[in-house]
Motif scaffolding. Structure first.
Motif, mmCIF file in Angstrom:
data_model
loop_
_atom_site.group_PDB
_atom_site.id
_atom_site.type_symbol
_atom_site.label_atom_id
_atom_site.label_comp_id
_atom_site.label_asym_id
_atom_site.label_seq_id
_atom_site.Cartn_x
_atom_site.Cartn_y
_atom_site.Cartn_z
ATOM 1 N N ALA A 47 15.268 51.602 21.243
ATOM 2 C CA ALA A 47 14.120 51.364 20.367
ATOM 3 C C ALA A 47 14.409 50.309 19.310
ATOM 4 N N ASP A 48 15.695 50.010 19.067
ATOM 5 C CA ASP A 48 16.054 49.006 18.077
ATOM 6 C C ASP A 48 15.989 47.589 18.630
ATOM 7 N N SER A 274 17.714 62.554 18.716
ATOM 8 C CA SER A 274 16.308 62.934 18.835
ATOM 9 C C SER A 274 15.477 62.465 17.657
ATOM 10 N N GLU A 275 16.104 62.291 16.479
ATOM 11 C CA GLU A 275 15.301 61.876 15.327
ATOM 12 C C GLU A 275 14.725 60.483 15.500
ATOM 13 N N LEU A 276 15.233 59.726 16.457
ATOM 14 C CA LEU A 276 14.667 58.402 16.684
ATOM 15 C C LEU A 276 13.234 58.486 17.186
ATOM 16 N N LEU A 277 12.867 59.644 17.736
ATOM 17 C CA LEU A 277 11.508 59.773 18.264
ATOM 18 C C LEU A 277 10.461 59.805 17.157
ATOM 19 N N THR A 379 12.209 62.343 30.309
ATOM 20 C CA THR A 379 11.795 61.914 31.645
ATOM 21 C C THR A 379 12.177 60.467 31.907
ATOM 22 N N ALA A 380 11.978 59.605 30.902
ATOM 23 C CA ALA A 380 12.304 58.189 31.079
ATOM 24 C C ALA A 380 13.807 57.975 31.226
ATOM 25 N N LEU A 381 14.604 58.708 30.438
ATOM 26 C CA LEU A 381 16.051 58.590 30.560
ATOM 27 C C LEU A 381 16.528 59.037 31.936
ATOM 28 N N ALA A 453 8.755 54.928 25.371
ATOM 29 C CA ALA A 453 8.887 56.323 24.949
ATOM 30 C C ALA A 453 9.616 56.456 23.629
ATOM 31 N N LEU A 454 10.499 55.510 23.325
ATOM 32 C CA LEU A 454 11.254 55.554 22.082
ATOM 33 C C LEU A 454 10.594 54.760 20.965
ATOM 34 N N GLY A 455 9.367 54.253 21.206
ATOM 35 C CA GLY A 455 8.683 53.470 20.176
ATOM 36 C C GLY A 455 9.325 52.122 19.988
#
Length: 467
Positions: A47-48, A274-277, A379-381, A453-455
């Protein structure tokens, strides 16, 4: 009187704070790491990565993504909606309203009124300014502004969601296009190979070595491949048209870059916390919607209590224009009004109940969005990991099938085996190469879906830096 009002206003202010407690999103149980990932979660995340880095070495894909960000109509609609709510959020209902006015009139009174002989004609001139201010005793106006601000932030997150989805759609469409290009190239190479085999069988048939059955089989194989080429070419054109619409342009050809096996070569970190979500736009949008619903509940509660309004005016009034601005024409007024709801058939209470239900609904929607985010990422991972295994297996399969075709051709040319073995080997290789192209596409599409999925790209600007 001022001494008696001060404690009452202070108590009212404290009561206003009680009507609008700070909202906190519900706690959602988050996994320490995503399913299918071993090892510690790391700070690094897909996501970064900015989308222009996600495109990697494929300059054509980066160019298409930049064009889509500039020209996509859905993104333009979302941006306009953000501008609308931003303007509304800047309206502060707690500020007083000041108005200025001027009026002029001329009136004639008849003789029958007050026994005025011949009637009377008079002028009425006025120049005034008025101020009105509602004292926010119970925090109703403050909570109303909070709701407006939260709605604005929610629309901004919705626009951000459209942006991330657009990047994912364009990248997926481009990958589908490159996979179709590869399949079309495979079909054309297969046609050349089968045409060469048909020519060989024709020579053998004329020399009495081959049979008419083998010639018919080779002819049918060529015809089948010829039929597949226009179908794939039509799919390529349709994919180009769909991509053109995403870019905000008329349907037409799309520029190509790197082949599909050299596109989107990005490493996924071993662990993703998980906090990245919480960076996902839909989760952040749900959180702002929850804050708006909570503020709206505060507004509904405050509507049960009286409203205090202060008004004032000053100006000049005169019957003659020459006398209007003189000190003797100065006029002023001041007033206060208290409006308390006594009976509305239970409407205000029902409004509070409805606002409370909407608050609970928004809380449930937030929990749903957070859980969906965890599910999408898991699911994506899993798809990224498994698609890599599929690509590896399909690559080995194609290599073996090419060797099988080579050996079958050697056996046929040496008269050891019939042409049916060659035909079967070519057919299997053709299907295997088509499946390999699809596997390459699926692997990279899975990476794009994980990015979404990770924004993806949440910490970067939406336009690439200047070269």
């Amino acid at each position: 009187m001022r001494r008696s009002l001060a404690p009452a206003l202070l108590a009212a202010s404290l009561a206003g704070c009680a009507l609008g407690p700070e909202v906190r999103p519900p706690e959602v149980a988050a996994p320490a790491n995503h399913r299918g990932l071993a090892g510690e979660a790391t700070v690094a995340s897909l996501a970064d990565v900015a989308w222009w880095d996600l495109a990697g070495k494929d300059a054509a894909l980066a160019k298409l993504l930049a064009e889509a960000v500039r020209g996509n109509r859905d993104l333009a609609v979302a941006a306009a909606r953000v501008a609308e709510y931003r303007a509304l959020s800047r309206v502060d209902p707690r500020l007083p309203t000041v108005e200025a006015g001027a009026s002029a009139g001329r009136e004639r009174t008849s003789e029958a009124v007050r026994n005025v002989p011949g009637g009377r004609t008079s002028n009425a001139l006025a120049l005034s300014a008025s101020v009105a201010w509602e004292v926010d005793l119970w925090g109703r106006l403050r909570r109303s502004r909070e709701a407006s601000a939260a709605q604005y932030l929610a629309t901004e997150e919705a626009r951000r969601g459209v942006y991330v989805s657009l990047v994912a759609e364009v990248a997926t469409g481009y990958l589908n296009l490159r996979a179709l290009d590869r399949q079309l190239d495979v079909a054309r190479r297969t046609l050349e190979s089968r045409t060469a085999s048909l020519d060989l069988i024709g020579r053998q048939l004329r020399g009495g070595v081959a049979s008419r059955l083998e010639s018919s089989q080779a002819t049918a194989a060529v015809a089948q491949t010829e039929a597949a080429i226009p179908q794939l070419a039509g799919a390529v054109s349709a994919q180009e048209n769909g991509l053109s619409l995403l870019l905000g342009r008329a349907p037409g050809p799309i520029e190509r870059g790197a082949p599909i096996d050299a596109t989107l070569e990005v490493e996924v970190p071993a662990g993703l916390p998980s906090e990245l979500l919480t960076r996902r736009p839909d989760v952040r949008q749900a959180e702002q919607a929850l804050r708006a619903a909570d503020a709206a509940l505060g507004v509904a509660r405050a509507s049960l209590f009286p409203q205090l309004s202060l008004t004032g005016s000053l100006g000049f009034q005169s019957a003659e224009l020459s006398e209007l601005l003189k000190s003797g024409s100065f006029a002023w007024g001041f007033g206060a009004g208290l409006l308390a709801p006594l009976f509305q058939g239970g409407k205000l209470r029902r409004n509070v109940e409805a606002a409370r239900a909407r608050r609970e609904e928004a809380g449930a929607q937030y929990e749903k969005a957070a859980l969906a985010a965890f599910g999408d990422a898991a699911t994506a991972l899993d798809a990224v990991r498994r698609s890599r295994e599929v690509v590896s297996a399909q690559r080995r399969n194609v290599e073996v099938l090419r060797e099988v075709e080579r050996l079958a051709l050697l056996r046929f040319e040496g008269g050891v085996s019939p042409y049916l073995e060659v035909l079967d080997a070519q057919r299997t290789l053709f299907a295997g190469e088509l499946a390999f192209a699809e596997a390459l596409r699926d692997q990279r599409v899975a990476l794009v879906r994980l990015y979404k999925a990770l924004g993806g790209g949440w910490s970067h600007p939406e336009t690439p830096p200047a070269p």
